[in-house]
Scaffold this motif. Structure first.
Motif, PDB file in Angstrom:
ATOM      1  N   ARG A 153      24.596 -28.532 -17.659  1.00 39.75           N
ATOM      2  CA  ARG A 153      24.756 -28.182 -16.876  1.00 39.75           C
ATOM      3  C   ARG A 153      25.228 -28.656 -15.360  1.00 39.75           C
ATOM      4  O   ARG A 153      25.317 -28.173 -14.221  1.00 39.75           O
ATOM      5  CB  ARG A 153      23.230 -26.666 -17.248  1.00 39.75           C
ATOM      6  N   GLU A 154      23.887 -29.186 -15.388  1.00 37.16           N
ATOM      7  CA  GLU A 154      24.341 -29.648 -13.828  1.00 37.16           C
ATOM      8  C   GLU A 154      25.585 -30.799 -13.410  1.00 37.16           C
ATOM      9  O   GLU A 154      25.785 -30.139 -12.751  1.00 37.16           O
ATOM     10  CB  GLU A 154      23.131 -30.722 -14.213  1.00 37.16           C
ATOM     11  N   ASN A 155      26.293 -31.344 -14.323  1.00 38.31           N
ATOM     12  CA  ASN A 155      27.482 -31.803 -14.364  1.00 38.31           C
ATOM     13  C   ASN A 155      28.386 -30.862 -14.252  1.00 38.31           C
ATOM     14  O   ASN A 155      29.308 -30.524 -12.891  1.00 38.31           O
ATOM     15  CB  ASN A 155      27.861 -32.537 -16.032  1.00 38.31           C
ATOM     16  N   PHE A 156      27.905 -29.433 -14.790  1.00 41.94           N
ATOM     17  CA  PHE A 156      29.293 -28.432 -14.709  1.00 41.94           C
ATOM     18  C   PHE A 156      28.809 -27.986 -13.177  1.00 41.94           C
ATOM     19  O   PHE A 156      30.007 -27.345 -12.460  1.00 41.94           O
ATOM     20  CB  PHE A 156      28.673 -27.501 -15.715  1.00 41.94           C
ATOM     21  N   THR A 157      27.582 -27.399 -12.663  1.00 43.05           N
ATOM     22  CA  THR A 157      27.399 -26.405 -11.548  1.00 43.05           C
ATOM     23  C   THR A 157      27.940 -28.234 -10.212  1.00 43.05           C
ATOM     24  O   THR A 157      28.980 -27.807  -9.799  1.00 43.05           O
ATOM     25  CB  THR A 157      25.845 -26.944 -11.178  1.00 43.05           C
TER      26      THR A 157
ATOM     27  N   LYS B  77      30.991 -27.070  -8.107  1.00 41.86           N
ATOM     28  CA  LYS B  77      31.435 -27.287  -6.530  1.00 41.86           C
ATOM     29  C   LYS B  77      32.002 -28.506  -6.493  1.00 41.86           C
ATOM     30  O   LYS B  77      32.475 -27.828  -4.902  1.00 41.86           O
ATOM     31  CB  LYS B  77      29.101 -27.785  -5.675  1.00 41.86           C
ATOM     32  N   LEU B  78      32.503 -29.529  -6.643  1.00 41.44           N
ATOM     33  CA  LEU B  78      33.616 -30.159  -6.369  1.00 41.44           C
ATOM     34  C   LEU B  78      35.049 -29.953  -5.992  1.00 41.44           C
ATOM     35  O   LEU B  78      35.285 -30.358  -5.642  1.00 41.44           O
ATOM     36  CB  LEU B  78      33.491 -31.927  -6.928  1.00 41.44           C
ATOM     37  N   VAL B  79      35.181 -28.779  -6.843  1.00 40.18           N
ATOM     38  CA  VAL B  79      36.409 -28.643  -7.141  1.00 40.18           C
ATOM     39  C   VAL B  79      36.284 -27.240  -5.730  1.00 40.18           C
ATOM     40  O   VAL B  79      37.575 -26.910  -5.859  1.00 40.18           O
ATOM     41  CB  VAL B  79      36.520 -27.154  -8.251  1.00 40.18           C
ATOM     42  N   ARG B  80      35.403 -26.417  -6.242  1.00 44.30           N
ATOM     43  CA  ARG B  80      35.299 -25.257  -4.861  1.00 44.30           C
ATOM     44  C   ARG B  80      35.715 -25.993  -3.654  1.00 44.30           C
ATOM     45  O   ARG B  80      36.344 -25.489  -2.160  1.00 44.30           O
ATOM     46  CB  ARG B  80      34.328 -24.672  -5.206  1.00 44.30           C
ATOM     47  N   GLU B  81      35.179 -27.072  -3.314  1.00 38.44           N
ATOM     48  CA  GLU B  81      35.099 -28.051  -1.651  1.00 38.44           C
ATOM     49  C   GLU B  81      36.586 -28.024  -1.371  1.00 38.44           C
ATOM     50  O   GLU B  81      36.887 -29.073  -0.151  1.00 38.44           O
ATOM     51  CB  GLU B  81      34.299 -29.360  -1.767  1.00 38.44           C
ATOM     52  N   LEU B  82      37.122 -28.759  -2.871  1.00 39.90           N
ATOM     53  CA  LEU B  82      38.424 -29.224  -2.742  1.00 39.90           C
ATOM     54  C   LEU B  82      39.730 -28.372  -2.258  1.00 39.90           C
ATOM     55  O   LEU B  82      40.178 -28.445  -1.147  1.00 39.90           O
ATOM     56  CB  LEU B  82      38.773 -29.854  -4.154  1.00 39.90           C
ATOM     57  N   PHE B  83      39.168 -26.986  -3.246  1.00 39.02           N
ATOM     58  CA  PHE B  83      40.332 -25.720  -3.027  1.00 39.02           C
ATOM     59  C   PHE B  83      39.863 -25.520  -1.484  1.00 39.02           C
ATOM     60  O   PHE B  83      40.830 -24.854  -0.719  1.00 39.02           O
ATOM     61  CB  PHE B  83      40.372 -25.085  -3.656  1.00 39.02           C
ATOM     62  N   ASN B  84      38.730 -25.692  -1.578  1.00 36.84           N
ATOM     63  CA  ASN B  84      37.544 -24.904   0.075  1.00 36.84           C
ATOM     64  C   ASN B  84      38.735 -25.476   1.147  1.00 36.84           C
ATOM     65  O   ASN B  84      38.669 -24.932   2.361  1.00 36.84           O
ATOM     66  CB  ASN B  84      36.521 -24.265  -0.058  1.00 36.84           C
ATOM     67  N   ARG B  85      38.613 -26.761   1.245  1.00 39.72           N
ATOM     68  CA  ARG B  85      39.454 -27.879   2.064  1.00 39.72           C
ATOM     69  C   ARG B  85      41.098 -27.390   2.262  1.00 39.72           C
ATOM     70  O   ARG B  85      41.028 -27.565   3.458  1.00 39.72           O
ATOM     71  CB  ARG B  85      38.734 -29.504   2.086  1.00 39.72           C
ATOM     72  N   ASP B  86      41.144 -27.333   1.071  1.00 39.86           N
ATOM     73  CA  ASP B  86      42.881 -26.549   0.918  1.00 39.86           C
ATOM     74  C   ASP B  86      43.144 -25.914   2.135  1.00 39.86           C
ATOM     75  O   ASP B  86      44.160 -25.843   2.725  1.00 39.86           O
ATOM     76  CB  ASP B  86      43.607 -26.481  -0.268  1.00 39.86           C
ATOM     77  N   SER B  87      42.064 -24.726   1.595  1.00 39.66           N
ATOM     78  CA  SER B  87      42.415 -22.915   1.958  1.00 39.66           C
ATOM     79  C   SER B  87      42.213 -22.835   3.998  1.00 39.66           C
ATOM     80  O   SER B  87      42.620 -22.282   4.684  1.00 39.66           O
ATOM     81  CB  SER B  87      41.885 -22.400   1.743  1.00 39.66           C
TER      82      SER B  87
ATOM     83  N   SER C  52      42.175 -35.239  -2.406  1.00 43.51           N
ATOM     84  CA  SER C  52      42.371 -35.813  -3.454  1.00 43.51           C
ATOM     85  C   SER C  52      41.558 -37.773  -4.259  1.00 43.51           C
ATOM     86  O   SER C  52      41.323 -37.424  -5.508  1.00 43.51           O
ATOM     87  CB  SER C  52      44.031 -36.013  -4.216  1.00 43.51           C
ATOM     88  N   GLN C  53      42.163 -38.339  -3.224  1.00 41.01           N
ATOM     89  CA  GLN C  53      41.301 -39.492  -3.707  1.00 41.01           C
ATOM     90  C   GLN C  53      39.937 -39.445  -3.489  1.00 41.01           C
ATOM     91  O   GLN C  53      39.656 -40.156  -4.120  1.00 41.01           O
ATOM     92  CB  GLN C  53      41.608 -40.446  -2.252  1.00 41.01           C
ATOM     93  N   SER C  54      39.564 -38.519  -2.836  1.00 44.53           N
ATOM     94  CA  SER C  54      37.607 -38.231  -2.593  1.00 44.53           C
ATOM     95  C   SER C  54      37.409 -37.339  -3.273  1.00 44.53           C
ATOM     96  O   SER C  54      36.515 -38.251  -4.266  1.00 44.53           O
ATOM     97  CB  SER C  54      37.819 -37.966  -1.104  1.00 44.53           C
ATOM     98  N   PHE C  55      38.555 -36.417  -3.764  1.00 44.30           N
ATOM     99  CA  PHE C  55      37.684 -35.576  -5.119  1.00 44.30           C
ATOM    100  C   PHE C  55      37.588 -36.496  -6.704  1.00 44.30           C
ATOM    101  O   PHE C  55      36.888 -36.277  -7.180  1.00 44.30           O
ATOM    102  CB  PHE C  55      38.947 -34.453  -5.134  1.00 44.30           C
ATOM    103  N   VAL C  56      39.031 -37.026  -6.549  1.00 46.18           N
ATOM    104  CA  VAL C  56      39.037 -37.874  -7.952  1.00 46.18           C
ATOM    105  C   VAL C  56      37.740 -38.864  -7.859  1.00 46.18           C
ATOM    106  O   VAL C  56      36.979 -39.657  -8.866  1.00 46.18           O
ATOM    107  CB  VAL C  56      40.234 -38.963  -8.242  1.00 46.18           C
ATOM    108  N   LYS C  57      37.351 -39.474  -6.395  1.00 46.13           N
ATOM    109  CA  LYS C  57      36.298 -40.700  -6.154  1.00 46.13           C
ATOM    110  C   LYS C  57      35.284 -40.504  -6.729  1.00 46.13           C
ATOM    111  O   LYS C  57      33.798 -40.935  -7.753  1.00 46.13           O
ATOM    112  CB  LYS C  57      36.231 -41.366  -4.852  1.00 46.13           C
ATOM    113  N   GLU C  58      34.561 -38.574  -6.438  1.00 51.33           N
ATOM    114  CA  GLU C  58      33.778 -38.126  -6.401  1.00 51.33           C
ATOM    115  C   GLU C  58      33.540 -37.138  -7.570  1.00 51.33           C
ATOM    116  O   GLU C  58      32.599 -37.971  -8.438  1.00 51.33           O
ATOM    117  CB  GLU C  58      33.310 -37.027  -5.989  1.00 51.33           C
ATOM    118  N   LEU C  59      34.641 -37.150  -8.660  1.00 49.75           N
ATOM    119  CA  LEU C  59      34.424 -37.039  -9.894  1.00 49.75           C
ATOM    120  C   LEU C  59      33.919 -37.908 -10.702  1.00 49.75           C
ATOM    121  O   LEU C  59      32.811 -38.174 -12.093  1.00 49.75           O
ATOM    122  CB  LEU C  59      36.003 -36.225  -9.809  1.00 49.75           C
ATOM    123  N   ASN C  60      35.252 -39.215 -11.150  1.00 41.64           N
ATOM    124  CA  ASN C  60      34.269 -40.606 -11.362  1.00 41.64           C
ATOM    125  C   ASN C  60      33.445 -40.611 -11.329  1.00 41.64           C
ATOM    126  O   ASN C  60      31.969 -41.494 -11.987  1.00 41.64           O
ATOM    127  CB  ASN C  60      35.522 -41.790 -10.820  1.00 41.64           C
ATOM    128  N   GLU C  61      32.269 -40.959 -10.410  1.00 39.11           N
ATOM    129  CA  GLU C  61      31.200 -41.686  -9.800  1.00 39.11           C
ATOM    130  C   GLU C  61      30.232 -40.039 -10.884  1.00 39.11           C
ATOM    131  O   GLU C  61      29.191 -40.692 -11.280  1.00 39.11           O
ATOM    132  CB  GLU C  61      30.559 -41.192  -8.228  1.00 39.11           C
TER     133      GLU C  61
END
Length: 105
Positions: A83-87, A91-101, A7-16
Motif C-alpha cells: 500500500r505504501e509503495n503504491f501510494t 505520487k511520483l508518477v503524478r509529480e512527473l506528469f504535473n511537472r510536464d503539464s 525523467s532521470q529524477s523520476f527513474v532515480k526516485e523510483l529506483n530508491e
C-alpha cells in the motif's frame, strides 16, 4: 528542468523506492523466519518435557497459535508495504506528469 532531467529524477526516485521496498520486504521475511524458528524451539522444548496427552495437545495448540500469529503479522506488514509503495509510486508518477503539464502551460 528539462524532460531528460525530469525523467532521470523520476527513474532515480523510483529506483530508491524499489531498493527500500526490497530491504523492507526481506526484513519482514527475516523476522517471520526468526519467529517461526522460535516457535519450533518452544514446541520441541515443550515436547521434551511432556508428561501426558494434555501436554502434547497444549504444546501443539501453542505452536499453531504462534505460527498463525506469525503468518498474520507477516501478511499485514507486506500488505502495508504494498500500500505504501503504491501510494508513493502514484505520487511520483503524478509529480512527473504535473511537472510536464506545468512546463507546457
Amino acid at each position: 528542468m528539462s524532460v531528460i532531467e525530469r525523467s532521470q529524477s523520476f527513474v532515480k526516485e523510483l529506483n530508491e523506492l524499489n531498493v527500500n521496498s526490497f530491504k523492507k520486504y526481506f526484513e519482514i521475511q527475516r523476522e517471520a523466519v526468526e519467529q517461526y524458528v522460535g516457535a519450533n524451539r518452544a514446541r520441541f522444548t515443550a515436547l521434551r518435557e511432556m508428561k501426558g496427552i494434555e501436554d502434547l495437545v497444549t504444546a501443539q495448540r501453542e505452536y499453531y497459535a504462534a505460527v498463525q500469529k506469525n503468518v498474520a503479522d507477516s501478511v499485514k506488514k507486506q500488505a502495508d508495504l504494498v500500500r505504501e509503495n503504491f501510494t508513493t509510486g502514484g505520487k511520483l508518477v503524478r509529480e512527473l506528469f504535473n511537472r510536464d503539464s506545468a512546463t507546457q502551460a
